[in-house]
Write a protein that holds these residues in place. Structure first.
Motif, PDB file in Angstrom:
ATOM      1  N   GLU A 376       0.757  -1.342  -0.238  1.00 27.55           N
ATOM      2  CA  GLU A 376      -0.423  -0.397   0.089  1.00 27.55           C
ATOM      3  C   GLU A 376       0.606   0.879   0.180  1.00 27.55           C
ATOM      4  O   GLU A 376       1.843   1.378   0.584  1.00 27.55           O
ATOM      5  N   ASP A 377       0.540   2.091  -0.608  1.00 26.91           N
ATOM      6  CA  ASP A 377       0.830   3.627  -0.678  1.00 26.91           C
ATOM      7  C   ASP A 377      -0.006   5.134   0.120  1.00 26.91           C
ATOM      8  O   ASP A 377      -1.126   5.084  -0.566  1.00 26.91           O
ATOM      9  N   TYR A 378       0.518   5.196   1.334  1.00 21.89           N
ATOM     10  CA  TYR A 378      -0.355   5.430   1.779  1.00 21.89           C
ATOM     11  C   TYR A 378      -0.646   7.145   2.243  1.00 21.89           C
ATOM     12  O   TYR A 378       0.952   7.015   2.779  1.00 21.89           O
ATOM     13  N   TYR A 379      -1.597   7.951   1.690  1.00 17.17           N
ATOM     14  CA  TYR A 379      -0.760   9.026   2.376  1.00 17.17           C
ATOM     15  C   TYR A 379      -2.156   9.550   3.857  1.00 17.17           C
ATOM     16  O   TYR A 379      -3.147   9.106   3.590  1.00 17.17           O
ATOM     17  N   VAL A 380      -0.876  10.151   4.423  1.00 15.40           N
ATOM     18  CA  VAL A 380      -1.976  10.778   5.869  1.00 15.40           C
ATOM     19  C   VAL A 380      -3.288  11.465   5.306  1.00 15.40           C
ATOM     20  O   VAL A 380      -3.083  12.563   4.141  1.00 15.40           O
ATOM     21  N   VAL A 381      -3.862  11.157   5.675  1.00 10.78           N
ATOM     22  CA  VAL A 381      -5.210  12.217   5.497  1.00 10.78           C
ATOM     23  C   VAL A 381      -4.948  13.468   5.143  1.00 10.78           C
ATOM     24  O   VAL A 381      -6.098  14.681   4.985  1.00 10.78           O
ATOM     25  N   ASP A 382      -4.160  14.002   7.095  1.00 14.22           N
ATOM     26  CA  ASP A 382      -4.135  15.639   7.020  1.00 14.22           C
ATOM     27  C   ASP A 382      -3.333  15.942   5.867  1.00 14.22           C
ATOM     28  O   ASP A 382      -2.611  15.928   5.958  1.00 14.22           O
ATOM     29  N   PRO A 383      -4.130  17.072   5.169  1.00 16.32           N
ATOM     30  CA  PRO A 383      -3.780  17.333   3.766  1.00 16.32           C
ATOM     31  C   PRO A 383      -1.745  17.958   4.731  1.00 16.32           C
ATOM     32  O   PRO A 383      -0.471  18.534   3.927  1.00 16.32           O
ATOM     33  N   LEU A 384      -2.205  18.384   5.861  1.00 16.62           N
ATOM     34  CA  LEU A 384      -0.713  19.536   6.168  1.00 16.62           C
ATOM     35  C   LEU A 384       0.509  18.261   6.602  1.00 16.62           C
ATOM     36  O   LEU A 384       1.024  19.005   7.421  1.00 16.62           O
ATOM     37  N   TRP A 385       0.386  16.794   6.913  1.00 14.07           N
ATOM     38  CA  TRP A 385       1.342  15.762   7.356  1.00 14.07           C
ATOM     39  C   TRP A 385       2.822  16.100   7.179  1.00 14.07           C
ATOM     40  O   TRP A 385       2.895  15.809   5.347  1.00 14.07           O
ATOM     41  N   ASN A 386       3.619  16.692   7.705  1.00 16.06           N
ATOM     42  CA  ASN A 386       4.998  17.456   7.565  1.00 16.06           C
ATOM     43  C   ASN A 386       6.276  15.879   7.746  1.00 16.06           C
ATOM     44  O   ASN A 386       5.690  14.943   8.352  1.00 16.06           O
ATOM     45  N   HIS A 387       6.834  16.498   7.837  1.00 14.52           N
ATOM     46  CA  HIS A 387       8.404  15.356   7.753  1.00 14.52           C
ATOM     47  C   HIS A 387       8.319  15.016   9.051  1.00 14.52           C
ATOM     48  O   HIS A 387       8.549  13.911   9.661  1.00 14.52           O
ATOM     49  N   PHE A 388       8.507  16.096  10.285  1.00 17.92           N
ATOM     50  CA  PHE A 388       8.817  15.797  10.999  1.00 17.92           C
ATOM     51  C   PHE A 388       7.529  15.659  12.096  1.00 17.92           C
ATOM     52  O   PHE A 388       7.348  15.361  13.346  1.00 17.92           O
ATOM     53  N   ASP A 389       6.620  15.154  11.821  1.00 18.05           N
ATOM     54  CA  ASP A 389       5.058  14.860  12.674  1.00 18.05           C
ATOM     55  C   ASP A 389       5.536  13.479  12.733  1.00 18.05           C
ATOM     56  O   ASP A 389       4.949  12.942  14.200  1.00 18.05           O
ATOM     57  N   VAL A 390       6.136  12.620  11.776  1.00 15.44           N
ATOM     58  CA  VAL A 390       6.265  11.385  11.925  1.00 15.44           C
ATOM     59  C   VAL A 390       7.022  11.257  13.930  1.00 15.44           C
ATOM     60  O   VAL A 390       6.713  10.195  14.082  1.00 15.44           O
ATOM     61  N   THR A 391       7.789  11.570  14.158  1.00 14.09           N
ATOM     62  CA  THR A 391       8.953  12.141  15.411  1.00 14.09           C
ATOM     63  C   THR A 391       7.921  12.961  15.884  1.00 14.09           C
ATOM     64  O   THR A 391       8.094  12.611  17.684  1.00 14.09           O
TER      65      THR A 391
END
Length: 429
Positions: A376-391
């Motif tokens: 699966e190639d999944y895009y986070v629903v939140d359109p503003l989700w960025n790189h640092f958000d993961v951690t």
């Protein structure tokens, strides 16, 4: 392409690191607390785990080329009330980070807490060169520049395989499931393209905004900074600079000192993170910013930073570029060869955000189109989700954890069931 004045400023920061590198006078934790540093920014992985009620361990392993690495384990999450699931999960950090980055957002958002709460035996490695893994069986990182002759390629060829083998041997499991973020994703891809014998040791690879080709990286600050390392690599070696952005270096010390102040953290430090990545209002809590600066940046080699400068200026995902002459010696070709992504046959899930300025959607889409087994190639629903958000985002539990959970469950089973099955087989042998 880049303004010379900008590159000179970045080079000056690198040189200041050399000036302050050997000043190792340590401020006591008690004094720092009196100065307003948040306690969590001063705690290590096991201390943080203990503080919040998580059972943890510290392990040491050695790679085939002699690097001594530290890996942490959470044996049971505080909110895990059932049996532990199998296989173990390996959670790999990103560039300039350490295992602590998975704890900085606290027990309600840090993925180390959240994944262990799902009843997984969680292992959290540290790549060579960060402050947890700065040892070698022969080389002294303070004296021997050979220690720093590594980049992401060595992480993938030595560090990740050593971590996997250690966990499998220690737990007697047949496989691990892998969760890798950013550089932790690129190392997974490189390992599986270069060392295909590890395919059978992995159930699934869950790659969180993985690095690969980075030609469309939108972070201008990261572009300038890594390019400064790339074009000045030979000069930096000549003046004896081999380590980049260590914990305790001038950049980290200043950041930690300034960002301990709540108002500065909420304004200056928050804006700086937005300049590196992108702006996502309300995603990272101010207290998390205060804490993370005590653990970030965690250090790497200047060669690794130069490799990222290279990756942002070529339209392929390739090995380190030593220049035509040395490339011929190393690879047999004047240009560094690309990694064979078609060889990565391990099942892979890719999770990413549309507002990521470090690993852009365009590069991630390029990557998924070159991998043969993307579940699966999944895009986070939140359109503003960025790189640092993961951690660091306090939204991880709702934005990315459900998808991680879904695929870990597909490739896992209850450990007690595994043991019972093994005992039954042994009984009738």
């Amino acid at each position: 392409m880049f303004s010379k004045e900008y590159l000179y400023i970045l080079l000056l920061l690198i040189l200041l690191q050399k000036l302050f590198k050997n000043k190792k006078a340590k401020t006591s934790r008690e004094l720092k607390l009196q100065q307003g540093y948040p306690l969590n920014s001063l705690l290590n992985f096991t201390e943080l785990a203990t503080k919040y009620g998580y059972a943890s361990e510290q392990h040491t392993l050695t790679t085939d080329d002699g690097y001594i690495l530290t890996m942490f384990r959470i044996t049971r999450g505080k909110n895990c009330h059932g049996p532990i699931r199998d296989p173990p999960v390996l959670l790999m950090h990103g560039l300039l980070m350490s295992s602590d980055s998975w704890m900085d957002a606290g027990p309600k958002a840090g993925l180390a807490y959240l994944i262990s709460d799902l009843c997984y035996d969680l292992w959290v490695p540290n790549i060579r060169g960060n402050y947890y893994s700065k040892k070698h069986i022969k080389l002294d990182p303070e004296k021997d520049h050979e220690y720093w002759d590594f980049s992401t390629i060595e992480f993938a060829y030595y560090d990740i395989p050593a971590s996997i083998d250690y966990v499998l041997n220690y737990t007697m499991s047949e496989k691990i499931n892998y969760v890798g973020y950013s550089q932790g994703g690129s190392t997974f891809l490189i390992m599986n393209s270069e060392r295909t014998e590890y395919h059978d040791k992995i159930g699934v690879g869950i790659l969180l905004q993985p690095g690969s080709r980075q030609i469309y990286t939108r972070s201008q600050l990261l572009r300038h900074f890594t390019y400064a390392y790339q074009i000045n690599l030979t000069y930096l070696y000549k003046i004896g600079i081999y380590e980049a952005l260590p914990l305790g270096g001038i950049v980290q010390k200043v950041a930690a000192f300034l960002c301990k102040n709540y108002i500065i953290a909420d304004t200056v430090c928050r804006n700086f993170l937005s300049i590196i990545d992108s702006f996502h209002p309300g995603s990272v809590e101010t207290e998390t910013i205060r804490v993370l600066m005590g653990h970030f940046p965690a250090g790497t080699s200047v060669k690794n930073m130069a490799w990222y400068g290279q990756a942002m200026n070529v339209d392929v995902f390739q090995k380190f570029d030593y220049g035509p002459s040395k490339n011929l010696q190393m690879y047999g070709t004047a240009e560094p060869p690309p990694f064979n992504l078609s060889a990565v046959t391990v099942p892979v899930v890719v999770i990413h955000g549309r507002n990521d300025f470090l690993t852009s959607p365009a590069d991630t889409d390029w990557l998924t189109n070159h991998l043969p087994n993307v579940l699966e190639d999944y895009y986070v629903v939140d359109p503003l989700w960025n790189h640092f958000d993961v951690t660091y985002s306090h939204f991880t539990a709702k934005s990315i954890l459900p998808k991680i959970k879904e695929y870990l469950e597909k490739y896992s089973q209850i450990r007690e069931m595994c043991l019972a099955k093994t005992q039954t087989i042994n009984k009738y042998k």
